[in-house]
Design a protein around this motif. Structure first.
Motif, PDB file in Angstrom:
ATOM      1  N   ALA A  19       0.828  -1.203   0.000  1.00 12.37           N
ATOM      2  CA  ALA A  19       0.000   0.000   0.000  1.00 12.37           C
ATOM      3  C   ALA A  19       0.863   1.254   0.000  1.00 12.37           C
ATOM      4  O   ALA A  19       0.557   2.237  -0.688  1.00 12.37           O
ATOM      5  N   ALA A  20       1.963   1.231   0.751  1.00 12.57           N
ATOM      6  CA  ALA A  20       2.865   2.383   0.767  1.00 12.57           C
ATOM      7  C   ALA A  20       3.450   2.622  -0.625  1.00 12.57           C
ATOM      8  O   ALA A  20       3.540   3.768  -1.095  1.00 12.57           O
ATOM      9  N   LEU A  21       3.847   1.547  -1.303  1.00 17.05           N
ATOM     10  CA  LEU A  21       4.368   1.687  -2.662  1.00 17.05           C
ATOM     11  C   LEU A  21       3.289   2.188  -3.619  1.00 17.05           C
ATOM     12  O   LEU A  21       3.543   3.040  -4.476  1.00 17.05           O
ATOM     13  N   LEU A  22       2.088   1.664  -3.459  1.00 12.61           N
ATOM     14  CA  LEU A  22       0.987   2.044  -4.340  1.00 12.61           C
ATOM     15  C   LEU A  22       0.666   3.530  -4.219  1.00 12.61           C
ATOM     16  O   LEU A  22       0.594   4.243  -5.235  1.00 12.61           O
ATOM     17  N   LEU A  34       2.632   0.579 -10.049  1.00 11.17           N
ATOM     18  CA  LEU A  34       2.360  -0.819  -9.743  1.00 11.17           C
ATOM     19  C   LEU A  34       1.554  -1.418 -10.889  1.00 11.17           C
ATOM     20  O   LEU A  34       0.460  -0.942 -11.200  1.00 11.17           O
ATOM     21  N   CYS A  35       2.089  -2.448 -11.497  1.00 12.41           N
ATOM     22  CA  CYS A  35       1.403  -3.079 -12.617  1.00 12.41           C
ATOM     23  C   CYS A  35       0.701  -4.368 -12.202  1.00 12.41           C
ATOM     24  O   CYS A  35      -0.143  -4.881 -12.948  1.00 12.41           O
ATOM     25  N   LEU A  49      -7.241  -5.004  -1.286  1.00 10.03           N
ATOM     26  CA  LEU A  49      -6.923  -3.585  -1.401  1.00 10.03           C
ATOM     27  C   LEU A  49      -6.490  -3.244  -2.821  1.00 10.03           C
ATOM     28  O   LEU A  49      -6.930  -2.240  -3.398  1.00 10.03           O
ATOM     29  N   ALA A  50      -5.622  -4.080  -3.406  1.00 11.42           N
ATOM     30  CA  ALA A  50      -5.151  -3.813  -4.762  1.00 11.42           C
ATOM     31  C   ALA A  50      -6.311  -3.794  -5.753  1.00 11.42           C
ATOM     32  O   ALA A  50      -6.383  -2.918  -6.628  1.00 11.42           O
ATOM     33  N   LYS A  51      -7.213  -4.752  -5.622  1.00  8.79           N
ATOM     34  CA  LYS A  51      -8.373  -4.782  -6.515  1.00  8.79           C
ATOM     35  C   LYS A  51      -9.208  -3.516  -6.378  1.00  8.79           C
ATOM     36  O   LYS A  51      -9.653  -2.937  -7.380  1.00  8.79           O
ATOM     37  N   ALA A  52      -9.420  -3.078  -5.139  1.00  7.16           N
ATOM     38  CA  ALA A  52     -10.211  -1.867  -4.908  1.00  7.16           C
ATOM     39  C   ALA A  52      -9.558  -0.642  -5.537  1.00  7.16           C
ATOM     40  O   ALA A  52     -10.243   0.300  -5.949  1.00  7.16           O
ATOM     41  N   GLU A  53      -8.238  -0.660  -5.626  1.00  7.67           N
ATOM     42  CA  GLU A  53      -7.500   0.474  -6.200  1.00  7.67           C
ATOM     43  C   GLU A  53      -7.248   0.312  -7.694  1.00  7.67           C
ATOM     44  O   GLU A  53      -6.521   1.102  -8.292  1.00  7.67           O
ATOM     45  N   GLY A  54      -7.833  -0.722  -8.286  1.00  8.54           N
ATOM     46  CA  GLY A  54      -7.737  -0.884  -9.731  1.00  8.54           C
ATOM     47  C   GLY A  54      -6.441  -1.491 -10.225  1.00  8.54           C
ATOM     48  O   GLY A  54      -6.100  -1.352 -11.405  1.00  8.54           O
ATOM     49  N   ILE A  55      -5.726  -2.199  -9.351  1.00 10.55           N
ATOM     50  CA  ILE A  55      -4.478  -2.839  -9.741  1.00 10.55           C
ATOM     51  C   ILE A  55      -4.753  -4.290 -10.112  1.00 10.55           C
ATOM     52  O   ILE A  55      -5.503  -4.990  -9.423  1.00 10.55           O
ATOM     53  N   HIS A 177       7.313   2.125   5.810  1.00 12.85           N
ATOM     54  CA  HIS A 177       6.419   2.771   4.850  1.00 12.85           C
ATOM     55  C   HIS A 177       7.035   4.044   4.268  1.00 12.85           C
ATOM     56  O   HIS A 177       6.650   4.468   3.167  1.00 12.85           O
ATOM     57  N   GLN A 178       7.956   4.672   4.998  1.00 15.89           N
ATOM     58  CA  GLN A 178       8.662   5.834   4.469  1.00 15.89           C
ATOM     59  C   GLN A 178       9.822   5.408   3.564  1.00 15.89           C
ATOM     60  O   GLN A 178      10.062   6.000   2.511  1.00 15.89           O
TER      61      GLN A 178
END
Length: 318
Positions: A19-22, A34-35, A49-55, A177-178
């Motif tokens: 999520a931090a990378l996304l 992110l592909c 989470l990835a699906k919800a963000e369209g990844i 995350h940073q």
């Protein structure tokens, strides 16, 4: 803005580092996107989470199949997604040496310790038990040996007198995350960093017999001692958009043939082309450094004295 590099994240759980990378990738100046998010656990929360963000997502349970078969399916998926780099984000499986070698130099991981300290598990408890004043996290390249690849970045986190492994882990996670997006961004964009590119060229050029670095028209260049220049480093000079290495060809015919065959790789440099120099573009995500080394040696041979080339010929025989 340059084309973004395509990063696939692989995870086994909640995917907080994914999520931090996304979300970092959504920043305007981020050099990657992110592909794909892949997992060995179809129920992993990070996939949702990835699906919800369209990844794009992919999952295959590792249970009941051979590691080689799982990794073959994963590799096929990564290649289909045109993946440039792989980021491990809490992937709780040991990858085979064959898979790691397949992605050598293009697979990174984040580890909750200040490597080389505390490789493996239970890093926070081990740091506390050792009486360390600080713990932290590291981003590193993945190699066949566990948690042993070159470190790309670290952040220290103070260990408090009252800390337990859980309380320390929670603060280290904030640091992760940073660190992860920043270290990944710097690494995947290094091909656009003139200082990094020059360092690679310098290492290769100075391996040649009696080679030395000397400025030429205010730019880094390389010559033989008491001899002629055999390479020039061009950082967007004379209005060029490219970072390139200028090397010597045999003449107009060779130069024209090379440029005609691969115009994205070769070009006629301003002011130098008439003298038989060709520009070899360096600021590409897929720069072949063996090819660069070959050109440096070829150009060196065209400008070095016969006594020097005999030294290299003798060395090549061994």
């Amino acid at each position: 803005m340059a084309e973004r590099l395509r990063v696939a994240a692989i995870l086994s759980g909640r995917g907080s580092n994914m999520a931090a990378l996304l979300y970092a990738s959504r920043l305007r100046d981020c050099p990657y996107e992110l592909c794909l998010v892949a997992s060995n656990k179809p129920e992993a929360a990070g996939l949702s989470l990835a699906k919800a963000e369209g990844i794009e997502t992919w999952a295959l349970s590792h249970k009941g199949i051979a590691k080689a078969d799982f990794e073959a399916a994963l590799t096929a998926t990564l290649e289909a997604a045109e993946t440039d780099y792989v980021a491990l984000c809490g992937f709780m499986r040991v990858l085979s040496p064959e898979f790691v070698e397949r992605w050598s130099g293009r697979i990174v991981n984040i580890h909750p310790s200040l490597l080389p300290k505390y490789k493996g598990l239970d890093t926070h408890a081990r740091a506390i038990d050792a009486g360390d004043p600080v713990a932290g996290c590291s981003v590193h390249l993945v190699t066949p040996e566990l948690d042993d690849g070159p470190v790309l970045g670290q952040i220290e986190v103070a260990i408090l007198p009252s800390d337990t492994p859980d309380t320390l882990a929670a603060r280290v996670l904030h640091a992760e995350h940073q660190l992860y997006p920043a270290a990944l961004s710097a690494y995947v964009a290094r091909h656009l960093d003139a200082d990094w590119l020059l360092e690679q060229v310098r290492d290769l050029a100075l391996e040649l017999p009696e080679a030395e670095e000397a400025p030429s028209h205010g730019s880094p260049a390389f010559k033989t001692k008491k001899g002629k220049f055999f390479a020039h480093f061009s950082d967007r000079h004379h209005g060029e958009e490219r970072i390139a290495l200028l090397v010597k060809t045999s003449g107009e015919d060779e130069m024209s043939a090379l440029i005609g065959a691969e115009p994205d790789l070769y070009h006629r440099p301003a002011y130098y082309g008439a003298s038989g120099w060709i520009g070899l573009r360096l600021d590409r995500k897929d720069t072949d450094w063996d090819h660069v080394a070959s050109w440096l040696q070829s150009s060196w041979r065209r400008t070095a004295s016969k006594s020097l080339t005999k030294l290299l010929d003798a060395a090549d025989e061994f």
